[in-house]
Design a protein around this motif. Structure first.
Motif, PDB file in Angstrom:
ATOM      1  N   ILE A 555     -11.701   1.270  -2.258  1.00 21.69           N
ATOM      2  CA  ILE A 555     -12.303   2.693  -1.777  1.00 21.69           C
ATOM      3  C   ILE A 555     -12.285   3.772  -3.474  1.00 21.69           C
ATOM      4  CG2 ILE A 555     -12.671   4.834  -1.248  1.00 21.69           C
ATOM      5  CD1 ILE A 555     -11.154   3.496   1.622  1.00 21.69           C
ATOM      6  N   PHE A 560     -18.489   7.155  -4.179  1.00 23.95           N
ATOM      7  CA  PHE A 560     -18.759   8.389  -2.873  1.00 23.95           C
ATOM      8  C   PHE A 560     -19.977   9.283  -3.132  1.00 23.95           C
ATOM      9  CE2 PHE A 560     -14.007   8.243  -0.840  1.00 23.95           C
ATOM     10  CZ  PHE A 560     -14.917   7.939   0.217  1.00 23.95           C
ATOM     11  N   ASP A 564     -20.450   6.602   2.058  1.00 23.69           N
ATOM     12  CA  ASP A 564     -19.124   7.267   2.790  1.00 23.69           C
ATOM     13  C   ASP A 564     -18.436   5.928   3.264  1.00 23.69           C
ATOM     14  OD1 ASP A 564     -19.863   9.881   2.462  1.00 23.69           O
ATOM     15  OD2 ASP A 564     -21.217   9.642   4.385  1.00 23.69           O
ATOM     16  N   ALA A 784     -17.948   0.073   3.922  1.00 17.18           N
ATOM     17  CA  ALA A 784     -19.015   1.163   2.650  1.00 17.18           C
ATOM     18  C   ALA A 784     -20.209   1.742   3.762  1.00 17.18           C
ATOM     19  CB  ALA A 784     -19.261   0.667   1.596  1.00 17.18           C
ATOM     20  N   LYS A 787     -24.989   7.129   2.950  1.00 18.23           N
ATOM     21  CA  LYS A 787     -24.044   8.697   3.436  1.00 18.23           C
ATOM     22  C   LYS A 787     -24.889   9.129   4.201  1.00 18.23           C
ATOM     23  CE  LYS A 787     -22.247  11.190   0.267  1.00 18.23           C
ATOM     24  NZ  LYS A 787     -20.827  10.547  -0.585  1.00 18.23           N
TER      25      LYS A 787
END
Length: 904
Positions: A555, A560, A564, A784, A787
């Motif tokens: 992460i 990002f 998300d 992941a 978004k």
């Protein structure tokens, strides 16, 4: 007689003149405007007469005129309304306005009611300086840019706070906007989307429906929405189109459990005026509308209004109630009547531009109202209480701060809460709280959702028509055990295996409250740079090639931007592994390790000092402390060191000596206890001590350090101050070889990497190396998602449940099996250092001060006692000197010494 004739002739002449004057006045229209001592003011009224809103508005305005002038008999002005039908057409509305201005010479215009019609009418008002008082709410119509536009209803964007609070209260992360394709529908969008971004909610799709759309088009659009995951729909349109939409929504089965429909105030405020068949299609819908305080005055007016409305509109088949638009129309007439009286408007005068008249338009012919600016100032900031509550205009715009949250159940909407700018969602208008909150528990009662369900919809669902979740995973540049690819020997299908895959499957298959179908798709990550390869893998989600990526994906902040992440499912942080020091428990000088050299020297000095102090205190009074010089020196060392075992053959008799020894024994007790404990630890756990305990020591010593090839750790090491020439790259299989050689023999002094990778390495080499750290913060590995994916919160909760249970340990043991001893050693990261002076300086200070104090007291007593003896001896010698005169020289010297109080 002549006189009479003369008077008659004069009277006739006067009468003829009066008649002529009357005829002139009538021809000028003055008597039309002035009658009974009151000035009649012509006001235009633009309505859509065939719509329910137009009918409600007309009745309300007529009653407003009657009620207002019935209570204001002293007013010198009286409004006369001249209604025109716009027929819901922009051109008709504009033509009606020009007709009113050109032929009736109106001094103000009420209406039109829709934003699309108002846009053209407002422009005419700006040019002719005639105030336009309209209920148009679209934010695209600005009262600042259009000075002669008076908005007699709150702007549509005022309700956005309430809408967003509802969405936030139920944690919906995606919505679909359905709006009318005109300035009214589009006007609210920028404000709503910006507000949703602040609560991390994404507008997944925008459905635009035209007023002229056919039923078939609406059905096709709804079928398209059915195929999407999102189940939260915000509808912003006017009543006619909304009625058609919800009939089709029910028809296609989208008004069932799991769906959420939120309507804006333009629809909610007119629910009481809707056909019951339309309301039946909206069961479970939630919406917001302007709050109207209840009062007896309002209840009485509603009864009168209902009777009047039925009389004027007998053809309406269903019962129609007065709504907020009728109340605002009622207040807008009062507003204009008070403003006219305040400005003292009389005969209208329009001045025309000074041109030759050859290219004049209709507006040029009309000109501009001379009293327009004065009338405008009387209107723009007026404030009074009326049936709808406080009617407060600020810069020509009606203010509103309180909204009701309603739930459509049965034949009406039921109040379930309030929203205010100050308190957010609350059960009462004046709640017992001091802050703004948006909790669903603050609602008055639970909402009944579509399908008569009390279960809060999660806001999305996997549809049968939608493809399975596409799960991408890396097949290169990965560490063994985390994620790998195999092929089914029978079907030759790609199979993903590994620790990350098992964690993902456990969460998706057992820890989500719903079923999700997915398929794994391999992604080749060529190149030696793992970080860049994985960045490329994550970016595939933004390219819509994957819905989720599973693997040892760290992460990171830069990722990002495109995806998300869920919460991490592995340990977080970057640490280093270093060789374990040789076992020094067999070292002949291990007993020296518990104390630093400074500590040994200070303790030795204190031993000598304490022994000397005790000898001084005991020498004169204790015969055991006397003897030849070498014996006395031996006594000093022996007495001090024998304190370690608390046994003395010699006894002390001086109280000061006992005080010094009491303090010294206390100090020795603590030092010996600490020494014993430290030595015991070194003898038993010494093998876990690393060669390096601080990463900064590597920089100071100029040692070489290694990290995983292509990892972001390389940039991290450079930022920490490591020289580029001192950094080496390895893969996991080369870690042992590099550490075994050491920094001076072509290897490295430490390997820096993420903790999950180091755990794998230590599972094989736990007897040779130990992990130190973490030395830097990182977020670990996570899954992941696209978004704004609604799966992220649920998957994160599943990961948390998995980590708190036993299954995570089972999955870890399956892929990273370790011997019991290795697990224990790696979990215990203990390092030992020698005891320093800093830890005992307080004790040493106490021992030193107490010894000095005793020594000072002893010397003071000794000097005092010997001063008395000296004085006595000097007196005897003086007498002897007087008797023996022959000893003058001796007398002078000895007597002078006595006078000087010197010792004999």
């Amino acid at each position: 007689m002549a006189k009479f004739d003369s008077e008659y002739s004069s009277s006739s002449s006067s009468s003829s003149s009066s008649s002529l004057l009357v005829l002139l006045l009538l021809s000028s229209g003055f008597l039309h405007n002035v009658l009974g001592g009151q000035v009649k003011v012509d006001v235009g009224l633009i309505l859509d007469k065939d719509t329910i809103v137009g009918k409600i508005t007309k009745t309300s305005m007529d009653m407003a005129l009657e009620d207002f002038y019935a209570t204001h008999l002293n007013f010198t002005t009286r409004l006369v309304l001249h209604p025109r039908d716009s027929k819901t057409d922009i051109v008709e509305a504009a033509s009606a306005v020009i007709d009113l201005l050109k032929n009736v010479r109106v001094q103000a215009i009420l209406g039109p009611q829709s934003s699309t019609e108002a846009e053209f009418v407002i422009n005419i008002g700006n040019k002719t300086q005639v105030p336009i008082i309209s209920l148009a709410t679209s934010p695209s119509l600005s009262t600042k840019e259009n000075p002669y536009f008076i908005r007699a209803a709150p702007i549509a964007s005022a309700q956005i706070g309430a809408l967003v609070s509802i969405i936030k209260a139920f944690s919906w992360r995606q919505i679909v906007l359905i709006y009318e394709d005109n300035s009214y529908g589009r006007g609210i969008l920028p404000h709503l989307i910006d507000a949703l971004l602040l609560i991390n909610t994404q507008v997944r799709y925008r459905s635009v429906i035209s007023l002229s759309a056919t039923d078939d088009y609406i059905l096709r659009e709804l079928y398209k929405l059915q195929t999407m995951q999102t189940r939260v729909f915000v509808v912003h349109m006017l009543l006619p189109l909304a009625s058609r939409l919800f009939l089709k929504v029910k028809e296609v089965g989208m008004m069932r459990q799991g769906y959420v429909w939120i309507i804006t105030d333009a629809i909610t405020s007119l629910l009481d005026s809707k056909d019951p068949t339309h309301i039946e299609a909206m069961q479970g819908v939630i919406g917001v509308k302007t709050y109207v305080p209840r009062s007896k005055k309002l209840d009485k007016f509603k009864k009168r209004w209902r009777t009047r409305f039925i009389q004027e509109n007998p053809d309406i088949e269903y019962e129609c109630e007065l709504n907020i638009y009728g109340l605002w129309a009622y207040s807008s007439v009062k507003l204009l009547a008070m403003a006219m009286e305040k400005a003292q408007i009389s005969k209208p005068k329009f001045w025309k531009p000074n041109t030759n008249g050859e290219n004049w338009t209709d507006l040029d012919v009309i000109g501009a109202l001379e009293m327009g600016p004065m009338l405008l100032q009387s209107i723009r900031n007026m404030r009074f209480n009326d049936l709808s509550g406080e009617f407060n205009l600020v810069d020509g715009e009606l203010q509103s701060s309180t909204f009701q949250i309603v739930n459509v159940i049965g034949k009406r909407d039921w109040e379930v809460g309030f929203w205010t700018k100050k308190y957010g969602i609350s059960k009462h208008l004046m709640p017992d709280k001091d802050s703004y909150t948006t909790y669903k528990d603050d609602l008055i009662k639970p909402i009944i959702w579509p399908g008569e369900s009390y279960v809060v919809p999660k806001g999305w669902e996997m549809t049968t028509t939608e493809k399975r979740l596409r799960v991408g995973f890396p097949v290169d540049n990965t560490f063994s055990g985390f994620i790998e690819m195999e092929k089914d020997p029978q079907t030759n299908a790609v199979i993903a295996i590994g620790f990350c895959v098992d964690v993902f499957k456990e969460v998706m298959d057992h820890l989500l409250p719903y079923a999700i179908q997915y398929e794994f798709i391999p992604f080749v990550t060529p190149g030696a740079n793992i970080t860049r390869s994985y960045d490329n893998l994550v970016y595939q989600i933004a390219l819509d090639k994957f819905d989720v990526v599973v693997g040892d994906i760290t992460i990171r902040a830069n990722r990002f931007k495109f995806v998300d992440f869920t919460m991490p499912f592995t340990e977080s942080g970057v640490a280093m592994i270093v060789p374990i020091k040789d076992d020094e428990s067999k070292n002949a000088w291990i007993f020296m390790k518990p104390l630093t050299m400074d500590m040994w020297l200070i303790i030795g000095a204190l031993f000598i000092f304490i022994g000397f102090v005790v000898w001084v205190l005991e020498h004169r009074v204790n015969k055991e402390f006397r003897g030849p010089p070498h014996q006395q020196v031996g006594m000093i060392f022996w007495f001090s060191f024998s304190t370690l075992v608390f046994s003395h053959r010699e006894k002390v008799v001086n109280n000061l000596s006992r005080f010094v020894l009491a303090v010294w024994v206390f100090v020795v007790l603590i030092v010996t206890s600490s020494y014993t404990a430290s030595l015991t630890s070194m003898l038993t756990v010494q093998k876990l001590q690393p060669t390096i305990t601080d990463i900064n020591d590597l920089i100071k010593n100029g040692d070489y350090v290694g990290y995983a090839e292509g990892s972001f750790v390389g940039e991290l090491l450079k930022s920490m101050g490591f020289n580029h020439s001192k950094i080496k790259t390895y893969n996991l299989q080369k870690y042992n070889e590099a550490l075994s050689k050491g920094s001076k023999n072509g290897g490295v002094a430490a390997i820096v990497d993420e903790i999950p990778y180091l755990r794998i390495f230590l599972s094989k080499y736990c007897s040779k190396y130990v992990m130190v750290g973490p030395t830097h913060a990182s977020e670990g590995f996570g899954f992941a998602f696209a978004k704004g994916s609604p799966l992220v919160p649920d998957v994160s909760r599943g990961i948390l449940s998995l980590k708190e249970g036993e299954n995570m340990n089972k999955i870890t043991a399956k892929w990273f099996s370790q011997e019991k001893d290795c697990i224990d050693q790696n979990d215990i990261m203990v390092t030992f250092g020698s005891l320093t002076v800093e830890s005992f300086k307080g004790l040493f200070l106490i021992a030193s001060v107490s010894s000095l104090f005793a020594l000072i007291v002893f010397i003071s007593n000794f000097l005092y006692e010997n001063k008395t003896i000296l004085a006595s001896n000097c007196s005897i010698r003086e007498k002897a000197g007087m008797m023996v005169k022959s000893f003058d020289k001796q007398k002078d010297g000895s007597f002078d010494g006595c006078k000087k109080n010197q010792l004999p």
